[in-house]
Design a protein around this motif. Structure first.
Motif, PDB file in Angstrom:
ATOM      1  N   PRO A  30       8.116 -18.189 -11.469  1.00  0.00           N
ATOM      2  CA  PRO A  30       6.687 -18.179 -11.782  1.00  0.00           C
ATOM      3  C   PRO A  30       6.200 -19.349 -12.625  1.00  0.00           C
ATOM      4  O   PRO A  30       5.013 -19.396 -12.975  1.00  0.00           O
ATOM      5  CB  PRO A  30       6.551 -16.874 -12.578  1.00  0.00           C
ATOM      6  CG  PRO A  30       7.842 -16.780 -13.329  1.00  0.00           C
ATOM      7  CD  PRO A  30       8.898 -17.372 -12.423  1.00  0.00           C
ATOM      8  N   ALA A  33       2.697 -21.498 -11.761  1.00  0.00           N
ATOM      9  CA  ALA A  33       2.000 -20.319 -11.248  1.00  0.00           C
ATOM     10  C   ALA A  33       1.042 -20.664 -10.108  1.00  0.00           C
ATOM     11  O   ALA A  33       0.966 -19.933  -9.116  1.00  0.00           O
ATOM     12  CB  ALA A  33       1.255 -19.623 -12.385  1.00  0.00           C
ATOM     13  N   GLU A  34       0.330 -21.763 -10.227  1.00  0.00           N
ATOM     14  CA  GLU A  34      -0.646 -22.119  -9.196  1.00  0.00           C
ATOM     15  C   GLU A  34       0.041 -22.389  -7.858  1.00  0.00           C
ATOM     16  O   GLU A  34      -0.389 -21.894  -6.810  1.00  0.00           O
ATOM     17  CB  GLU A  34      -1.450 -23.339  -9.632  1.00  0.00           C
ATOM     18  CG  GLU A  34      -2.549 -23.734  -8.654  1.00  0.00           C
ATOM     19  CD  GLU A  34      -3.377 -24.905  -9.140  1.00  0.00           C
ATOM     20  OE1 GLU A  34      -4.208 -25.413  -8.351  1.00  0.00           O
ATOM     21  OE2 GLU A  34      -3.187 -25.325 -10.305  1.00  0.00           O
ATOM     22  N   ASP A  37       1.647 -19.068  -6.500  1.00  0.00           N
ATOM     23  CA  ASP A  37       0.630 -18.172  -5.939  1.00  0.00           C
ATOM     24  C   ASP A  37       0.132 -18.682  -4.589  1.00  0.00           C
ATOM     25  O   ASP A  37      -0.133 -17.887  -3.671  1.00  0.00           O
ATOM     26  CB  ASP A  37      -0.542 -18.032  -6.907  1.00  0.00           C
ATOM     27  CG  ASP A  37      -0.184 -17.225  -8.150  1.00  0.00           C
ATOM     28  OD1 ASP A  37       0.849 -16.523  -8.110  1.00  0.00           O
ATOM     29  OD2 ASP A  37      -0.923 -17.305  -9.147  1.00  0.00           O
ATOM     30  N   ASP A  38       0.024 -20.013  -4.454  1.00  0.00           N
ATOM     31  CA  ASP A  38      -0.416 -20.584  -3.180  1.00  0.00           C
ATOM     32  C   ASP A  38       0.599 -20.309  -2.077  1.00  0.00           C
ATOM     33  O   ASP A  38       0.225 -19.923  -0.959  1.00  0.00           O
ATOM     34  CB  ASP A  38      -0.628 -22.093  -3.341  1.00  0.00           C
ATOM     35  CG  ASP A  38      -1.016 -22.762  -2.033  1.00  0.00           C
ATOM     36  OD1 ASP A  38      -2.097 -22.449  -1.490  1.00  0.00           O
ATOM     37  OD2 ASP A  38      -0.221 -23.585  -1.527  1.00  0.00           O
ATOM     38  N   ALA A  40       2.785 -17.883  -2.047  1.00  0.00           N
ATOM     39  CA  ALA A  40       2.772 -16.446  -1.793  1.00  0.00           C
ATOM     40  C   ALA A  40       1.632 -16.072  -0.860  1.00  0.00           C
ATOM     41  O   ALA A  40       1.793 -15.246   0.055  1.00  0.00           O
ATOM     42  CB  ALA A  40       2.652 -15.691  -3.112  1.00  0.00           C
ATOM     43  N   ARG A  41       0.470 -16.678  -1.070  1.00  0.00           N
ATOM     44  CA  ARG A  41      -0.693 -16.382  -0.233  1.00  0.00           C
ATOM     45  C   ARG A  41      -0.511 -16.903   1.186  1.00  0.00           C
ATOM     46  O   ARG A  41      -0.816 -16.210   2.159  1.00  0.00           O
ATOM     47  CB  ARG A  41      -1.946 -17.003  -0.863  1.00  0.00           C
ATOM     48  CG  ARG A  41      -3.222 -16.838  -0.036  1.00  0.00           C
ATOM     49  CD  ARG A  41      -4.395 -17.529  -0.715  1.00  0.00           C
ATOM     50  NE  ARG A  41      -4.119 -18.932  -0.986  1.00  0.00           N
ATOM     51  CZ  ARG A  41      -4.225 -19.901  -0.074  1.00  0.00           C
ATOM     52  NH1 ARG A  41      -4.575 -19.609   1.182  1.00  0.00           N
ATOM     53  NH2 ARG A  41      -3.962 -21.150  -0.402  1.00  0.00           N
ATOM     54  N   THR A  46       7.247 -13.653  -2.491  1.00  0.00           N
ATOM     55  CA  THR A  46       7.131 -12.819  -3.689  1.00  0.00           C
ATOM     56  C   THR A  46       7.303 -13.694  -4.920  1.00  0.00           C
ATOM     57  O   THR A  46       8.220 -14.528  -4.970  1.00  0.00           O
ATOM     58  CB  THR A  46       8.211 -11.719  -3.696  1.00  0.00           C
ATOM     59  OG1 THR A  46       8.044 -10.896  -2.540  1.00  0.00           O
ATOM     60  CG2 THR A  46       8.120 -10.874  -4.948  1.00  0.00           C
ATOM     61  N   VAL A  47       6.439 -13.523  -5.908  1.00  0.00           N
ATOM     62  CA  VAL A  47       6.561 -14.257  -7.163  1.00  0.00           C
ATOM     63  C   VAL A  47       7.199 -13.350  -8.200  1.00  0.00           C
ATOM     64  O   VAL A  47       6.684 -12.278  -8.508  1.00  0.00           O
ATOM     65  CB  VAL A  47       5.187 -14.752  -7.663  1.00  0.00           C
ATOM     66  CG1 VAL A  47       5.355 -15.558  -8.952  1.00  0.00           C
ATOM     67  CG2 VAL A  47       4.498 -15.601  -6.593  1.00  0.00           C
TER      68      VAL A  47
END
Length: 258
Positions: A30, A33-34, A37-38, A40-41, A46-47
């Motif tokens: 993690p 994070a940015e 998250d990108d 993951a989207r 999974t983070v």
């Protein structure tokens, strides 16, 4: 396979993209994070809550951490027997990694990165490891090298790959300076080099024979090569690659390494 990723930067993103369709599950650290998250989207990753959570959740862990801090970060984590760790940190020796992550298994890898996102970039592995070879096969050709020396030598291709973009940019700039539109210049350079690479991969003729077949005496290819040779432009690549090898493996004493 469930693959844990430590270090979520450009390289991790390229490999996640390239491996799509192979059925892998990715668990991401993690800290960025940015970026995490990108991914993951976009790709259903999974983070995890921490680096240790990544290690705890996965039997296979791919390390894409910055080489300068990577060993220190790994030393702060707890690994298990038979866990398979693969490091893509350039210049970090296998023995140093083994000491940092014992009792896990260690493999080192080198790849160009961006080309792997399109399943077109080769990956080097040392020592050979069937599970990591199967994973990287989704991202392009895999070369398993048995000795540290062979891996160190071949791994210079990481720098060669990056420098080739500067070479292509120089060619594109020349065409644009001569009035060719940017889109045509870019495609012309890329298609020419890709075509020649296909010849090298598919033809069984020696490279000297191939080169002789496209360089007519007194022709434009001979003119360009003569000028480049007179300026030591081709020899400069050998010297520069030897310097990279020396940086990555300071104990090497090859006669061509400064």
């Amino acid at each position: 396979m469930r693959i844990g990723l430590l270090g979520i930067g450009h390289l991790a993103g390229f490999l996640v993209q390239g491996a799509q369709g192979a059925g892998h599950e990715f668990v991401l650290s993690p800290r960025n994070a940015e970026k995490a998250d990108d991914l993951a989207r976009r790709f259903g990753c999974t983070v995890a809550d921490s680096n240790q959570a990544v290690v705890d959740a996965c039997e296979m862990v791919l390390v894409c951490l910055p080489a300068a801090q990577g060993l220190e970060i790994l030393r702060g984590l707890t690994f298990r027997p038979r866990q398979a760790l693969c490091s893509a940190m350039a210049g970090v020796p296998v023995n140093a990694l083994r000491a940092a992550v014992a009792p896990a298994e260690v493999t080192v890898a080198m790849m160009p990165g961006h080309a792997n996102a399109y399943a077109a970039g080769p990956t080097l592995l040392h020592p050979p490891h069937p599970r990591w070879a199967a994973f990287f096969a989704a991202c392009g050709p895999v070369h398993e090298l048995a000795t540290p020396r062979d891996f160190e030598t071949a791994a210079v291709f990481g720098a060669m790959s990056g420098a080739s973009f500067a070479f292509m940019q120089r060619l594109i700039d020349w065409y644009q300076a001569e009035g060719l539109d940017p889109a045509t210049a870019r495609r012309l350079v890329a298609e020419t080099l890709r075509g020649n690479a296909e010849v090298l991969l598919r033809s069984t003729d020696p490279l000297e024979t191939i080169a002789a077949g496209v360089a007519t005496p007194g022709g434009i290819t001979e003119l360009l090569l003569t000028d480049l040779t007179e300026r030591d432009a081709l020899l400069a690549w050998s010297h520069a690659m030897s310097r990279v090898l020396h940086r990555m493996s300071p104990t090497r004493t090859d006669k061509n390494t400064p």
